[in-house]
Design a protein around this motif. Structure first.
Motif, PDB file in Angstrom:
ATOM      1  N   ARG A 138       0.830  -1.201   0.000  1.00 35.02           N
ATOM      2  CA  ARG A 138       0.000   0.000   0.000  1.00 35.02           C
ATOM      3  C   ARG A 138       0.870   1.258   0.000  1.00 35.02           C
ATOM      4  O   ARG A 138       0.572   2.237  -0.698  1.00 35.02           O
ATOM      5  CB  ARG A 138      -0.922  -0.020   1.226  1.00 35.02           C
ATOM      6  CG  ARG A 138      -1.889   1.146   1.323  1.00 35.02           C
ATOM      7  CD  ARG A 138      -2.924   1.117   0.207  1.00 35.02           C
ATOM      8  NE  ARG A 138      -3.661  -0.111   0.174  1.00 35.02           N
ATOM      9  CZ  ARG A 138      -4.734  -0.394   0.923  1.00 35.02           C
ATOM     10  NH1 ARG A 138      -5.180   0.501   1.783  1.00 35.02           N
ATOM     11  NH2 ARG A 138      -5.368  -1.531   0.794  1.00 35.02           N
ATOM     12  N   ASP A 139       1.955   1.247   0.769  1.00 38.09           N
ATOM     13  CA  ASP A 139       2.878   2.378   0.822  1.00 38.09           C
ATOM     14  C   ASP A 139       3.499   2.627  -0.554  1.00 38.09           C
ATOM     15  O   ASP A 139       3.551   3.763  -1.037  1.00 38.09           O
ATOM     16  CB  ASP A 139       3.978   2.093   1.856  1.00 38.09           C
ATOM     17  CG  ASP A 139       4.912   3.284   2.074  1.00 38.09           C
ATOM     18  OD1 ASP A 139       4.607   4.399   1.598  1.00 38.09           O
ATOM     19  OD2 ASP A 139       5.959   3.089   2.727  1.00 38.09           O
ATOM     20  N   ALA A 140       3.958   1.543  -1.200  1.00 42.08           N
ATOM     21  CA  ALA A 140       4.568   1.679  -2.526  1.00 42.08           C
ATOM     22  C   ALA A 140       3.570   2.221  -3.538  1.00 42.08           C
ATOM     23  O   ALA A 140       3.887   3.113  -4.339  1.00 42.08           O
ATOM     24  CB  ALA A 140       5.113   0.332  -2.992  1.00 42.08           C
ATOM     25  N   ALA A 141       2.343   1.705  -3.506  1.00 41.91           N
ATOM     26  CA  ALA A 141       1.312   2.159  -4.437  1.00 41.91           C
ATOM     27  C   ALA A 141       1.014   3.643  -4.231  1.00 41.91           C
ATOM     28  O   ALA A 141       0.868   4.402  -5.205  1.00 41.91           O
ATOM     29  CB  ALA A 141       0.039   1.329  -4.259  1.00 41.91           C
ATOM     30  N   GLN A 142       0.939   4.076  -2.981  1.00 43.76           N
ATOM     31  CA  GLN A 142       0.658   5.478  -2.693  1.00 43.76           C
ATOM     32  C   GLN A 142       1.770   6.382  -3.207  1.00 43.76           C
ATOM     33  O   GLN A 142       1.513   7.453  -3.764  1.00 43.76           O
ATOM     34  CB  GLN A 142       0.478   5.677  -1.178  1.00 43.76           C
ATOM     35  CG  GLN A 142      -0.112   7.011  -0.792  1.00 43.76           C
ATOM     36  CD  GLN A 142      -1.516   7.202  -1.355  1.00 43.76           C
ATOM     37  OE1 GLN A 142      -2.339   6.281  -1.329  1.00 43.76           O
ATOM     38  NE2 GLN A 142      -1.793   8.392  -1.872  1.00 43.76           N
ATOM     39  N   ARG A 143       3.008   5.949  -3.044  1.00 46.20           N
ATOM     40  CA  ARG A 143       4.146   6.736  -3.533  1.00 46.20           C
ATOM     41  C   ARG A 143       4.126   6.839  -5.056  1.00 46.20           C
ATOM     42  O   ARG A 143       4.452   7.880  -5.636  1.00 46.20           O
ATOM     43  CB  ARG A 143       5.457   6.120  -3.062  1.00 46.20           C
ATOM     44  CG  ARG A 143       5.697   6.275  -1.571  1.00 46.20           C
ATOM     45  CD  ARG A 143       6.952   5.539  -1.121  1.00 46.20           C
ATOM     46  NE  ARG A 143       7.144   5.619   0.319  1.00 46.20           N
ATOM     47  CZ  ARG A 143       7.730   6.610   0.963  1.00 46.20           C
ATOM     48  NH1 ARG A 143       8.239   7.623   0.265  1.00 46.20           N
ATOM     49  NH2 ARG A 143       7.856   6.596   2.280  1.00 46.20           N
ATOM     50  N   LEU A 144       3.752   5.762  -5.715  1.00 46.68           N
ATOM     51  CA  LEU A 144       3.664   5.774  -7.173  1.00 46.68           C
ATOM     52  C   LEU A 144       2.559   6.715  -7.639  1.00 46.68           C
ATOM     53  O   LEU A 144       2.727   7.454  -8.621  1.00 46.68           O
ATOM     54  CB  LEU A 144       3.425   4.361  -7.700  1.00 46.68           C
ATOM     55  CG  LEU A 144       4.591   3.382  -7.566  1.00 46.68           C
ATOM     56  CD1 LEU A 144       4.136   1.957  -7.826  1.00 46.68           C
ATOM     57  CD2 LEU A 144       5.726   3.749  -8.528  1.00 46.68           C
ATOM     58  N   LEU A 145       1.436   6.691  -6.947  1.00 45.61           N
ATOM     59  CA  LEU A 145       0.313   7.543  -7.324  1.00 45.61           C
ATOM     60  C   LEU A 145       0.633   9.026  -7.132  1.00 45.61           C
ATOM     61  O   LEU A 145       0.154   9.880  -7.873  1.00 45.61           O
ATOM     62  CB  LEU A 145      -0.924   7.168  -6.500  1.00 45.61           C
ATOM     63  CG  LEU A 145      -1.569   5.820  -6.826  1.00 45.61           C
ATOM     64  CD1 LEU A 145      -2.621   5.470  -5.792  1.00 45.61           C
ATOM     65  CD2 LEU A 145      -2.178   5.834  -8.229  1.00 45.61           C
ATOM     66  N   GLU A 146       1.464   9.336  -6.133  1.00 47.38           N
ATOM     67  CA  GLU A 146       1.801  10.726  -5.831  1.00 47.38           C
ATOM     68  C   GLU A 146       3.004  11.232  -6.622  1.00 47.38           C
ATOM     69  O   GLU A 146       3.286  12.431  -6.619  1.00 47.38           O
ATOM     70  CB  GLU A 146       2.083  10.867  -4.333  1.00 47.38           C
ATOM     71  CG  GLU A 146       0.854  10.619  -3.458  1.00 47.38           C
ATOM     72  CD  GLU A 146       1.195  10.592  -1.980  1.00 47.38           C
ATOM     73  OE1 GLU A 146       2.414  10.685  -1.647  1.00 47.38           O
ATOM     74  OE2 GLU A 146       0.271  10.464  -1.166  1.00 47.38           O
ATOM     75  N   ALA A 147       3.716  10.345  -7.295  1.00 45.26           N
ATOM     76  CA  ALA A 147       4.945  10.729  -7.998  1.00 45.26           C
ATOM     77  C   ALA A 147       4.654  11.560  -9.239  1.00 45.26           C
ATOM     78  O   ALA A 147       3.652  11.342  -9.939  1.00 45.26           O
ATOM     79  CB  ALA A 147       5.729   9.478  -8.395  1.00 45.26           C
ATOM     80  N   GLY A 148       5.564  12.494  -9.507  1.00 43.37           N
ATOM     81  CA  GLY A 148       5.456  13.240 -10.759  1.00 43.37           C
ATOM     82  C   GLY A 148       5.813  12.354 -11.931  1.00 43.37           C
ATOM     83  O   GLY A 148       5.076  12.259 -12.922  1.00 43.37           O
ATOM     84  N   LYS A 149       6.950  11.662 -11.816  1.00 48.08           N
ATOM     85  CA  LYS A 149       7.402  10.706 -12.837  1.00 48.08           C
ATOM     86  C   LYS A 149       7.937   9.471 -12.133  1.00 48.08           C
ATOM     87  O   LYS A 149       8.394   9.537 -10.995  1.00 48.08           O
ATOM     88  CB  LYS A 149       8.511  11.325 -13.712  1.00 48.08           C
ATOM     89  CG  LYS A 149       8.075  12.543 -14.502  1.00 48.08           C
ATOM     90  CD  LYS A 149       9.190  13.042 -15.421  1.00 48.08           C
ATOM     91  CE  LYS A 149      10.402  13.596 -14.662  1.00 48.08           C
ATOM     92  NZ  LYS A 149      10.076  14.775 -13.824  1.00 48.08           N
ATOM     93  N   VAL A 150       7.901   8.344 -12.841  1.00 51.03           N
ATOM     94  CA  VAL A 150       8.386   7.084 -12.279  1.00 51.03           C
ATOM     95  C   VAL A 150       9.380   6.455 -13.250  1.00 51.03           C
ATOM     96  O   VAL A 150       9.056   6.204 -14.415  1.00 51.03           O
ATOM     97  CB  VAL A 150       7.235   6.094 -12.015  1.00 51.03           C
ATOM     98  CG1 VAL A 150       7.784   4.767 -11.485  1.00 51.03           C
ATOM     99  CG2 VAL A 150       6.221   6.684 -11.043  1.00 51.03           C
ATOM    100  N   ALA A 151      10.613   6.215 -12.782  1.00 54.86           N
ATOM    101  CA  ALA A 151      11.622   5.521 -13.573  1.00 54.86           C
ATOM    102  C   ALA A 151      11.697   4.075 -13.100  1.00 54.86           C
ATOM    103  O   ALA A 151      11.653   3.806 -11.895  1.00 54.86           O
ATOM    104  CB  ALA A 151      12.983   6.194 -13.412  1.00 54.86           C
ATOM    105  N   VAL A 152      11.809   3.135 -14.021  1.00 63.96           N
ATOM    106  CA  VAL A 152      11.882   1.719 -13.675  1.00 63.96           C
ATOM    107  C   VAL A 152      13.212   1.169 -14.171  1.00 63.96           C
ATOM    108  O   VAL A 152      13.553   1.301 -15.354  1.00 63.96           O
ATOM    109  CB  VAL A 152      10.715   0.921 -14.282  1.00 63.96           C
ATOM    110  CG1 VAL A 152      10.722  -0.505 -13.738  1.00 63.96           C
ATOM    111  CG2 VAL A 152       9.382   1.590 -13.977  1.00 63.96           C
ATOM    112  N   ILE A 153      13.968   0.546 -13.255  1.00 62.94           N
ATOM    113  CA  ILE A 153      15.331   0.102 -13.546  1.00 62.94           C
ATOM    114  C   ILE A 153      15.475  -1.381 -13.249  1.00 62.94           C
ATOM    115  O   ILE A 153      15.072  -1.866 -12.203  1.00 62.94           O
ATOM    116  CB  ILE A 153      16.356   0.881 -12.698  1.00 62.94           C
ATOM    117  CG1 ILE A 153      16.274   2.376 -12.971  1.00 62.94           C
ATOM    118  CG2 ILE A 153      17.762   0.370 -12.945  1.00 62.94           C
ATOM    119  CD1 ILE A 153      17.028   3.215 -11.960  1.00 62.94           C
TER     120      ILE A 153
END
Length: 300
Positions: A138-153
């Motif tokens: 849930r914490d990870a999902a919330q951070r993703l929803l609030e992020a301006g951009k998301v980089a995946v590595i």
């Protein structure tokens, strides 16, 4: 000796215990490191083995395990072990019957490799779905929803994980970008990510130097990190906002990515379930565009 106290209100959380162990690990003595390594890598055994058996498996004395528990602020080893018992007993979810069925197949076939891979797969998934894992998802999902951009590595063996996260995630959240790092372009690709952004990094032993480097660059720019790895001793863990240490065991010669792929599906499902309606609209538009372009073959 400085004690590593757990965050207020989290003394009953396995995640808090693991995080505290990861943070204090570099400062531990050799014997305490051996104990901490065993605790981090064998939560099931810590939950149900006697202190003597766990100590023998970790190649330390029982008193070393007791010292480690007190280093984390617990009054006794039993109190420390109860955290693991509570977390493990809360899950796995609805997998015991399937695992029993898998074992039963052994009577009908002599293909032990097939059975061993299946057995490891069920165990890996079972270790993923515990009560302690849910708040992290849930914490990870919330951070993703609030992020301006998301980089995946994720490079080499974890590129499949990174690609799956980015491809599926972009359907609902177009601000997700896969970092490929091809032809020396790592710095250029990561340059736009900074404060208010999130980087999702995958890395299993043997850890890829490019992944560690990319994560360092993104975090230096101010991005928060969500790390999916195989142990809290991983070089990807320090400084991460959210860490998932998942099981990758397999008789195969490379670490299993089954748990990582399942975790991706859980996190992204949480994003859509608890995110704005716009995410559902994005999925609908994506499907509509794909069908208009003839990307799918419909069954007559």
């Amino acid at each position: 000796m400085q004690h590593q106290h757990l965050p207020e209100g989290t003394s009953g959380s396995l995640d808090a215990v693991n995080q505290a162990l990861a943070e204090c690990y570099p400062d531990l003595s050799r014997q305490l490191k051996l104990a901490a390594r065993y605790v981090l890598d064998h939560p099931m055994e810590i939950a149900f083995q006697s202190i003597r058996k766990s100590a023998a498996a970790a190649d330390v004395t029982p008193s070393t395990l007791m010292r480690l528990a007190k280093r984390l602020g617990f009054d006794s080893y039993e109190q420390f072990r109860e955290v693991f018992q509570s977390a493990v007993q809360a899950g796995p979810i609805e997998l015991s019957g399937r695992a029993s069925n898998l074992k039963a197949l052994a009577r009908a076939t002599d293909d032990q490799v097939f059975l061993d891979v299946g057995d490891a797969a069920y165990d890996n998934i079972g270790r993923l779905f515990t009560a302690d894992m849910q708040p992290r998802v849930r914490d990870a999902a919330q951070r993703l929803l609030e992020a301006g951009k998301v980089a995946v590595i994720g490079f080499r063996d974890t590129f499949a994980c990174a690609y799956h996260f980015a491809y599926v995630g972009r359907i609902a959240m177009p601000n997700i970008q896969l970092i490929r790092g091809q032809e020396g372009g790592l710095l250029t690709e990561l340059a736009p990510f900074g404060e208010g952004d999130v980087v999702v990094a995958f890395g299993f032993d043997p850890y890829c130097a490019e992944t560690v480097r990319a994560l360092e660059i993104a975090r230096a720019n101010g991005a928060n990190a969500i790390v999916i790895t195989d142990t809290l001793r991983s070089p990807l863990v320090p400084g991460a906002a959210v860490t998932f240490n998942i099981a990758t065991a397999t008789p195969h010669f490379f670490p299993s990515i089954l748990s990582a792929i399942t975790l991706i599906e859980v996190i992204l499902a949480e994003c859509v379930a608890y995110g704005p309606e716009e995410l559902v609209d994005n999925v609908a538009r994506f499907e509509s565009r794909m069908r208009e372009m003839g990307a799918y073959v419909d069954l007559e």
